[in-house]
Design a protein around this motif. Structure first.
Motif, PDB file in Angstrom:
ATOM      1  N   ALA A 193       0.816  -1.214   0.000  1.00  0.00           N
ATOM      2  CA  ALA A 193       0.000   0.000   0.000  1.00  0.00           C
ATOM      3  C   ALA A 193       0.849   1.263   0.000  1.00  0.00           C
ATOM      4  O   ALA A 193       0.543   2.232  -0.682  1.00  0.00           O
ATOM      5  CB  ALA A 193      -0.953  -0.006   1.202  1.00  0.00           C
ATOM      6  N   ILE A 194       1.956   1.249   0.761  1.00  0.00           N
ATOM      7  CA  ILE A 194       2.735   2.499   0.851  1.00  0.00           C
ATOM      8  C   ILE A 194       4.234   2.270   0.642  1.00  0.00           C
ATOM      9  O   ILE A 194       5.024   3.188   0.796  1.00  0.00           O
ATOM     10  CB  ILE A 194       2.498   3.219   2.205  1.00  0.00           C
ATOM     11  CG1 ILE A 194       2.773   2.267   3.373  1.00  0.00           C
ATOM     12  CG2 ILE A 194       1.083   3.769   2.287  1.00  0.00           C
ATOM     13  CD1 ILE A 194       2.800   2.990   4.727  1.00  0.00           C
ATOM     14  N   TYR A 212       7.696   8.927   0.079  1.00  0.00           N
ATOM     15  CA  TYR A 212       7.494   9.434  -1.290  1.00  0.00           C
ATOM     16  C   TYR A 212       6.025   9.737  -1.563  1.00  0.00           C
ATOM     17  O   TYR A 212       5.689  10.502  -2.454  1.00  0.00           O
ATOM     18  CB  TYR A 212       7.991   8.423  -2.329  1.00  0.00           C
ATOM     19  CG  TYR A 212       9.429   8.018  -2.143  1.00  0.00           C
ATOM     20  CD1 TYR A 212      10.423   8.981  -1.953  1.00  0.00           C
ATOM     21  CD2 TYR A 212       9.811   6.682  -2.148  1.00  0.00           C
ATOM     22  CE1 TYR A 212      11.744   8.612  -1.774  1.00  0.00           C
ATOM     23  CE2 TYR A 212      11.138   6.312  -1.977  1.00  0.00           C
ATOM     24  CZ  TYR A 212      12.093   7.285  -1.785  1.00  0.00           C
ATOM     25  OH  TYR A 212      13.393   6.925  -1.604  1.00  0.00           O
ATOM     26  N   LEU A 213       5.160   9.085  -0.786  1.00  0.00           N
ATOM     27  CA  LEU A 213       3.723   9.247  -1.006  1.00  0.00           C
ATOM     28  C   LEU A 213       3.148  10.484  -0.333  1.00  0.00           C
ATOM     29  O   LEU A 213       2.003  10.841  -0.573  1.00  0.00           O
ATOM     30  CB  LEU A 213       2.983   8.023  -0.465  1.00  0.00           C
ATOM     31  CG  LEU A 213       3.033   6.784  -1.336  1.00  0.00           C
ATOM     32  CD1 LEU A 213       2.285   5.664  -0.647  1.00  0.00           C
ATOM     33  CD2 LEU A 213       2.408   7.095  -2.684  1.00  0.00           C
ATOM     34  N   LYS A 214       3.923  11.067   0.539  1.00  0.00           N
ATOM     35  CA  LYS A 214       3.467  12.222   1.310  1.00  0.00           C
ATOM     36  C   LYS A 214       2.046  12.002   1.877  1.00  0.00           C
ATOM     37  O   LYS A 214       1.824  11.003   2.559  1.00  0.00           O
ATOM     38  CB  LYS A 214       3.550  13.483   0.437  1.00  0.00           C
ATOM     39  CG  LYS A 214       5.028  13.765   0.080  1.00  0.00           C
ATOM     40  CD  LYS A 214       5.260  15.223  -0.235  1.00  0.00           C
ATOM     41  CE  LYS A 214       4.971  15.501  -1.691  1.00  0.00           C
ATOM     42  NZ  LYS A 214       5.265  16.895  -2.063  1.00  0.00           N
ATOM     43  N   ARG A 261      -0.557  10.866   0.804  1.00  0.00           N
ATOM     44  CA  ARG A 261      -1.225   9.596   0.484  1.00  0.00           C
ATOM     45  C   ARG A 261      -0.777   8.463   1.408  1.00  0.00           C
ATOM     46  O   ARG A 261      -1.351   7.373   1.376  1.00  0.00           O
ATOM     47  CB  ARG A 261      -0.976   9.210  -0.986  1.00  0.00           C
ATOM     48  CG  ARG A 261      -1.852   9.972  -1.957  1.00  0.00           C
ATOM     49  CD  ARG A 261      -1.332   9.848  -3.370  1.00  0.00           C
ATOM     50  NE  ARG A 261      -1.679   8.591  -4.016  1.00  0.00           N
ATOM     51  CZ  ARG A 261      -1.127   8.164  -5.147  1.00  0.00           C
ATOM     52  NH1 ARG A 261      -0.187   8.885  -5.749  1.00  0.00           N
ATOM     53  NH2 ARG A 261      -1.490   7.035  -5.695  1.00  0.00           N
TER      54      ARG A 261
END
Ligand SMILES: Nc1ncnc2c1ncn2[C@@H]1O[C@H](COP(=O)(O)OP(=O)(O)O)[C@@H](O)[C@H]1O
Ligand SMILES: Nc1ncnc2c1ncn2[C@@H]1O[C@H](COP(=O)(O)OP(=O)(O)O)[C@@H](O)[C@H]1O
Ligand SMILES: [Mg+2]
Ligand SMILES: [Mg+2]
Ligand SMILES: [Mg+2]
Ligand SMILES: [Mg+2]
Lengths: 331, 207, 331, 207
Positions: free
Chosen positions: D32-33, D175-177, D179
């Motif tokens: 997911a992340i 990297y997803l910040k 999100r």
């Protein structure tokens, strides 16, 4: 259909633009055609080599244009043989006075279109010879039918005939060596998933999650057999064995091996297949002179691979090793 | 029966309409036993043909048919391009000097076209190619003094349908051997459109 | 999951076997490791270059082992940085007395594992230096976070640092030039479909039929933005613009361009993208010195591409053009 | 409280069981992340740890923990390998010369381990990494004279769950910040398994 394209009907045109701009010092496009030729074409006194076919097999065939390989590649619509007028333009563009040699994969369309072009060029007084590549052992080699298809083994014809022409071979020399390659090269492929022709918009065939297609062509044509997917070792064994059944290699013979990816198979998997091909050949006492692993003759984004064996002698080895400046085959 | 320039253009326009309407159908037939481009190839080619012949004025049937031939040759590609191209080229040669064709002249032109196809493609009757439609159509012309449109349509349709149950021996479908049985030959279907359109054009020409 | 593999837990081992048997004259595997080194390693008096990372990015990094590029590649499990003991073995294997240089992509795992290995090697008296590649402009360059990722631009670091080492550069020279490349290289990628790690057995993320992921990493990590799929021209524009926003190139500057496929994108599509990248750069008066189109840094069978720009000066041009014998980068 | 060689082996076996049982769960959290390998990495590493320590006989706790550390370092890879490896290496150094640890010695060992993790990974509390579990656990040891197993489990579980609502600043999830918010940190979940198992091992050691 998920593709990084603009207008599906203009993919070949768009591709050629990006291709020529990638290699402005090596390539030029014959104006208003889909023909890519060496920047320095025609090479005076050298036999000009022309190949081509439908697009969607990149790097085949434009990637093999360069010193030591092809002089021109004719790029048809996706999976559709190019038309005679285009092939004719290519012949004229590479004719340096020593004649032009056509490398044709054995598909009805390619054969007819290239032959019509040859007739047009011959009418102009250009000497034209040809070879028809038919390395695919999946298909029975029968004179009552179309015969075998030309697949990844074609690259070896480009390489070796190209080296012969570069070395100053005559049109007849080039034809003789090309026929020798064709006589000694065999391939067989399999697919895990189909591909989608941009203008068609849907996959060429369907495979269940546990199925693979053995002996399929490189145009999304269905294969000769559909069955449950097996391991890399079993796949490598099946493909190699089918080739060996047809080739009669014996202990001590030398071969070049090509494990070719069809478009979306990770290189990791190609190397796994190569490991097994290697074992099988070693076990039989067949010496592997040189190995090529990568994407040489693809089928858009099809998943799968083919194995090619080329039986070598000293002459073929020397030509295989000769210099090549083609972007997709650097030697 | 008499087909002049207008009637031939009408024939080609009807053919084009059927091909454009059935482009996806032809492609799906080719996906089953070939490489899935027959509809795309024929659609591209006939669109160009119509563009060419409707923007040019013709004094001779031969010139018209030659333009059709050259356009098909340079725009279709694949196996069907040279075959249809050759067929129209032979027809053009066959009708040289004529302003219109009667039944006999059309029969001769179609026979020449079929011979061109056979020479170029080296297929035989029963190989599951468009030859399987062209051959019975030419036979039909030979065996009948008068061409009834419905019969021409029927002959070509039956011929097209008959390709379903045979095994392919030429073209890409041949690679499939037994697995090619049970599928229509795409090139035979496009040839059926050509002859069904011819039947219509003949009929309309007589009205 | 459809893959041409044997045991999903042994893919790296199987791949290495096939890799070494493909290039028996160029490569050797350090026994009982996943380290591939040049057959002639260690090269006495030459700085040894080591890179590596998780597997699944083939041809990165083993494909770049060869004269003029890397001396060793350390191959971790799929998408998992290799462990310190493996990196340590690589360092020892390529140490020819002039020190060893590590090219590390900026991922927490890679950085930690390579640094621990460097500590082990330094304890043995081997001089070790490193560069951390962080070319991915999708990610904000912030010192509060992990910073930018290393993606396809890494290949230019291998090439240029490798040429410097081959030319006899000292460890400090190699470090200086590597840092110069890192300072001048920027990349950005997008994906149309995810990939499946063999041992995980299911895709890393899901995308609807009309969606694309922009700014995703090369390990199946989700990207920075998910949106409706657009045309090749728009994709090329978005990626290139994001890079240019960060690079401050001006009229007359020279660059190398890389359009990199992530695994299952047909070369045709990469060339289509290249055509547009070319237009954009030309329009801005930026000179394209050399273009690379192909699969250089993949993500298993992910569909998508990345664009990389490297700003060049005379020194970088010369090193970029120097000879390379690595299978995946022949010059 | 007293943890000797047997008790520590018990701790690690329980951790291994939870990791193997939740291998796919950990991987899906990382998909997911992150990059979807955390379950695979931890499962491979702990399987090797159990193989190693159950086939070796130990006289010292430090040797046992050092073998755990070296196995994790050389088998896990990724970010979690050096972090867990460093943690166990620091614990091994911390318990040097001891046959067993009491509450204070365990507290010191865990604190040394946390410091090792912080030094190696340079993450801070709140960065959505396993530091977010280790920090409150060490705090809990410091703030309590006696370690109640259920409380230890609860503290680590709450800490693990707290990672869900924060934005990642370290590791791939960064990297997803934005999100990354709404997803548990995979390394925090594996650290929770470690401490939940420690709680069980402590309890069983007292029985
Ligand atoms: N040798 C041949 N002789 C006559 N017709 C042929 C021959 N080979 C193929 N065809 C016809 O061409 C059709 C396929 O055309 P098309 O799909 O456009 O070309 P390609 O097969 O090159 O993709 C077949 O359905 C068949 O009717
Ligand atoms: N800098 C760091 N400090 C502490 N823990 C970290 C750091 N970076 C990552 N982690 C932890 O590692 C976990 C990921 O481990 P894993 O998936 O095995 O490695 P990778 O991220 O290399 O794939 C994250 O969930 C996080 O808890
Ligand atoms: Mg075709
Ligand atoms: Mg077709
Ligand atoms: Mg990882
Ligand atoms: Mg991970």
């Amino acid at each position: 259909m998920k593709k990084i394209i603009n207008d599906p009907n203009l993919v070949v045109q768009d591709m050629l633009k990006g291709l020529v701009s990638a290699y402005p010092n090596s390539f030029k496009q014959v104006p208003n055609t889909t023909v890519i030729v060496r920047k320095d074409a025609p090479a005076t006194g050298k036999v000009g080599l022309v190949s081509g076919g439908g697009s969607g097999h990149e790097p085949a065939h434009a990637g093999y244009v360069g010193k030591g390989m092809l002089d021109a590649a004719v790029c048809g619509e996706v999976f559709t043989s190019p038309t005679p007028d285009q092939v004719y333009e290519a012949i004229k563009a590479v004719d340096g006075g020593a004649g032009v040699f056509l490398i044709i994969k054995n598909y009805t369309g390619d054969v007819m279109n290239f032959e019509m072009a040859a007739e047009l060029a011959q009418a102009d007084g250009i000497e034209v010879e040809q070879v028809i590549v038919n390395d695919d052992v999946a298909v029975e080699d029968s004179s009552f039918t179309t015969g075998r298809r030309g697949i990844a083994g074609t690259i070896f014809v480009h390489k070796i005939a190209g080296a012969k022409a570069e070395a100053g071979g005559s049109l007849q020399d080039v034809k003789t060596i090309a026929e020798k390659v064709v006589a000694n090269v065999r391939s067989m492929g399999m697919a895990l998933s189909p591909c989608t022709v941009p203008a068609a918009g849907k996959p060429s065939f369907e495979l269940a999650d546990n199925e693979m297609e053995v002996g399929m062509g490189i145009h999304g044509e269905p294969g000769t057999e559909r069955k449950a997917i097996t391991t890399a070792d079993e796949i490598a064994t099946e493909l190699t064995q089918k080739i060996l059944d047809d080739m009669h290699l014996s202990n001590g013979d030398e071969v070049a091996v090509m494990v070719n990816g069809l478009g979306s198979t990770p290189e990791m998997e190609l190397y796994i297949v190569n490991g097994k091909v290697n074992d099988i050949l070693k076990e039989k006492g067949i010496n592997i002179y040189k190995t090529f692993v990568g994407e040489y003759m693809t089928s858009l984004e099809m998943a799968g691979c083919s194995v090619t064996l080329l039986k070598l002698d000293d002459e073929l080895k020397e030509l295989l090793n000769a210099e090549s400046q083609a972007p997709a085959f650097r030697n | 029966m008499k087909l002049g320039i207008q009637e031939v253009i009408n024939w080609l326009e009807k053919t084009n309409e059927k091909i454009q309407k059935n482009k996806e159908y032809l492609t799906s037939l080719d996906q089953a036993i070939g490489d899935g481009d027959h509809g795309i190839n024929m659609s591209r080619g006939f669109q160009e043909v119509i563009g060419k012949i409707t923007s040019t004025s013709y004094n001779s049937l031969a010139d018209l048919l030659k333009d059709v031939a050259m356009t098909l040759l340079s725009k279709v590609g694949g196996a069907s391009g040279p075959l249809y191209g050759t067929a129209f080229l032979k027809m053009s040669m066959s009708v040289k000097g004529k302003e219109a064709v009667d039944k006999q002249a059309l029969e001769n032109a179609l026979e020449d076209a079929l011979n061109g196809i056979l020479q170029r493609g080296k297929a035989q009757l029963g190989d599951k190619t468009l030859v399987d439609v062209w051959t019975p159509v030419v036979e039909f012309f030979k065996n009948h003094k008068v061409i009834e449109s419905p019969s021409l349509e029927e002959v070509s349709r039956n011929a097209m349908e008959s390709t379903k149950e045979v095994m392919a021996k030429k073209g890409r479908a041949a690679y499939l051997k037994e697995r090619s049985i049970g599928h229509l030959d795409p090139g035979s279907v496009s040839s059926y459109y050509l002859f069904a359109s011819l039947a219509e054009a003949i009929k309309e020409g007589e009205e």
